[in-house]
Design a protein around this motif. Sequence first.
Motif, short mmCIF file in Angstrom:
data_model
loop_
_atom_site.label_atom_id
_atom_site.label_comp_id
_atom_site.label_asym_id
_atom_site.label_seq_id
_atom_site.Cartn_x
_atom_site.Cartn_y
_atom_site.Cartn_z
N ARG A 47 0.82 -1.21 0.00
CA ARG A 47 0.00 0.00 0.00
C ARG A 47 0.87 1.27 0.00
NH1 ARG A 47 -3.21 -3.13 3.51
NH2 ARG A 47 -2.27 -2.14 5.35
N ASP A 48 1.96 1.22 0.78
CA ASP A 48 2.88 2.39 0.82
C ASP A 48 3.52 2.64 -0.54
OD1 ASP A 48 2.29 2.81 3.43
OD2 ASP A 48 4.10 1.81 4.23
N ILE A 49 3.86 1.51 -1.17
CA ILE A 49 4.48 1.68 -2.51
C ILE A 49 3.49 2.34 -3.47
CG2 ILE A 49 5.29 0.39 -4.53
CD1 ILE A 49 6.58 -1.60 -2.57
N LEU A 50 2.29 1.83 -3.45
CA LEU A 50 1.26 2.40 -4.33
C LEU A 50 0.98 3.86 -3.98
CD1 LEU A 50 -1.20 -0.62 -4.49
CD2 LEU A 50 0.20 0.27 -6.37
N LYS A 51 0.88 4.14 -2.67
CA LYS A 51 0.62 5.50 -2.23
C LYS A 51 1.75 6.45 -2.63
CE LYS A 51 -0.59 8.14 1.93
NZ LYS A 51 -0.77 8.08 3.39
N GLN A 52 2.99 6.03 -2.36
CA GLN A 52 4.15 6.87 -2.71
C GLN A 52 4.25 7.05 -4.22
OE1 GLN A 52 6.08 8.38 -0.34
NE2 GLN A 52 6.87 9.56 -2.12
N HIS A 53 3.87 5.95 -4.89
CA HIS A 53 3.87 6.00 -6.34
C HIS A 53 2.92 7.11 -6.84
CE1 HIS A 53 4.61 4.30 -10.30
NE2 HIS A 53 3.28 4.28 -10.53
N GLU A 54 1.73 7.16 -6.26
CA GLU A 54 0.75 8.17 -6.63
C GLU A 54 1.21 9.58 -6.23
OE1 GLU A 54 -1.95 7.87 -8.41
OE2 GLU A 54 -1.53 5.74 -8.70
N LEU A 55 1.79 9.67 -5.01
CA LEU A 55 2.29 10.98 -4.54
C LEU A 55 3.40 11.52 -5.43
CD1 LEU A 55 2.35 10.43 -0.66
CD2 LEU A 55 0.82 11.96 -1.93
N ASP A 56 4.32 10.62 -5.77
CA ASP A 56 5.44 11.04 -6.64
C ASP A 56 4.94 11.50 -8.00
OD1 ASP A 56 7.25 10.60 -4.67
OD2 ASP A 56 7.92 8.64 -5.41
N LYS A 57 3.98 10.76 -8.55
CA LYS A 57 3.43 11.14 -9.85
C LYS A 57 2.71 12.49 -9.77
CE LYS A 57 1.39 8.17 -12.49
NZ LYS A 57 0.45 7.12 -12.96
N LYS A 58 1.94 12.68 -8.67
CA LYS A 58 1.21 13.94 -8.48
C LYS A 58 2.18 15.10 -8.30
CE LYS A 58 -2.36 16.07 -5.65
NZ LYS A 58 -3.24 15.95 -4.46
N ASP A 59 3.23 14.85 -7.49
CA ASP A 59 4.24 15.90 -7.25
C ASP A 59 4.94 16.27 -8.55
OD1 ASP A 59 5.84 17.61 -5.51
OD2 ASP A 59 7.48 16.24 -6.00
N LEU A 60 5.22 15.23 -9.33
CA LEU A 60 5.87 15.45 -10.62
C LEU A 60 4.98 16.30 -11.53
CD1 LEU A 60 8.15 14.86 -12.63
CD2 LEU A 60 6.97 12.75 -13.22
N GLU A 61 3.71 15.94 -11.60
CA GLU A 61 2.77 16.67 -12.45
C GLU A 61 2.60 18.12 -11.98
OE1 GLU A 61 -0.68 14.31 -12.20
OE2 GLU A 61 0.01 12.78 -13.63
N GLU A 62 2.52 18.32 -10.64
CA GLU A 62 2.36 19.68 -10.10
C GLU A 62 3.58 20.55 -10.40
OE1 GLU A 62 1.54 19.14 -6.01
OE2 GLU A 62 -0.61 18.72 -6.31
#
Length: 463
Positions: free
Chosen positions: A165-180
């Motif tokens: 779950r952490d991997i998936l969550k961090q994965h989403e956070l990193d992608k969102k941070d990258l997009e922002e």
Amino acid sequence: MKKNIIAMNASIMIGLGSIIAAPSAYAESLSDLQQKKESIQEKRSGVESNISDTEKKIDNLHDKQLTAEEQIAAIEAKIAESTKKIDAKNAEITQTKKEIEALKEEIKVLKERIAKRNEVLKERARSFQETGGDVNYLEVLFGSSSFGDLIDRVGAVATIAEADRDILKQHELDKKDLEEKQTAVEKKLASLEVAKAELLEIQKQQKQQKQEKAALVKKLKQQTKKHEDEKMGLEEEKENLAAQETAIKSAINLEQNRLAELEAARKKAAAEAKKRAEQAAAQAASQAASQAAESKKQSSSGSSAKSSSSPSPSPSSSQSSSNVSQVPAVSSGTFTRPSAGYVSSTMGERWNKQHAGIDIAASGTVPVVAAADGVVSRSYFSSTYGNVIFVTHSISGQQWTTVYAHLSSRQASTGSVVAKGQQIGIMGNTGHSYGQHLHFELHKGAWNYSKSNAVNPLNYIPN
């Protein structure tokens, strides 16, 4: 005999009457000169008014020019300010591009990290596929050898699930941070580019305004130069009118002196005529008395003495003529040729300007002579005419002005009375001139700046 005496007295009185009446024609000439003087004074007043108007125009143009130059200075300050802002935007854009480059490196690291996570997740997915997914967890739980082992196994399973779950969550956070980050930087760069474009457009408009003001200043300077030249011409016309007024005054004085001499001669002639009339009357009376005495004596001797009277002497007229050797030779007609040489340029348009006279060119030392009797109204050095002489003439009640320009030297000063064919200078190349020649102008009336009275000299002088 008595009839003869009456006829003699009548002829004497007629002659005396003609002598007395003669000055009326000269009085009219003097009146004409006086009218010319008043006309010149009126023109001079008009020229002074034109000079005043021209000065006002020049002052107005100077004010407009000063205002335009101040506006140019203000625009230049704005251009300098906009240049600073553009430089600042360029610096920001450069910094933002550096940030973008740094972000690209971060993106690269994030992509690598995401890729690794994807590999872990893919490995986890394969493991779930091979073992049936949740069944593996049951096997792990039911395969425990003791309750403690079960607890350990449950904790491990929970840890693995939490890690997933952490991997998936961090994965989403990193992608969102990258997009922002990408969106923010792209917006910032776009905003800077827009601001820079706006500043460049403002600066373009400012430079256009500066060009327009510079063109206005140039136009104002040209107009000022035109009016200044006009003012110089009007001032020269004013000086020439003043000089012509002086020349007319001189002509009036000469005419008055001539009239005074004529009046003195008239009075002398009248006195002599009266004396002759009295002598003739006395002679006639004496003859009548003698004849009466002789008829009374009725002498037939035929040798009576007769007193004969010698005829009264007729007035003698003396003509004096002075022939002055001139170069060139004086021609008949109203005006004589002012110098030897050939006509190198005629009257008319030349170099987009009106050439108000003719040019006579010759080499060597070429004398220049007065085209007609007159008074030198001006003799001076002009920036355009060079050494120049203006002569005012009064011919049959008409005022004329002749101009002799570009002389190498002047031999007649202002106020001088000159005769037709009298040398007044030497042909030269002074002032605004190209090559030795005489620029000769003939004006029917007074000289003026616009040269509206100029006539073609070739119609009046011998070719």
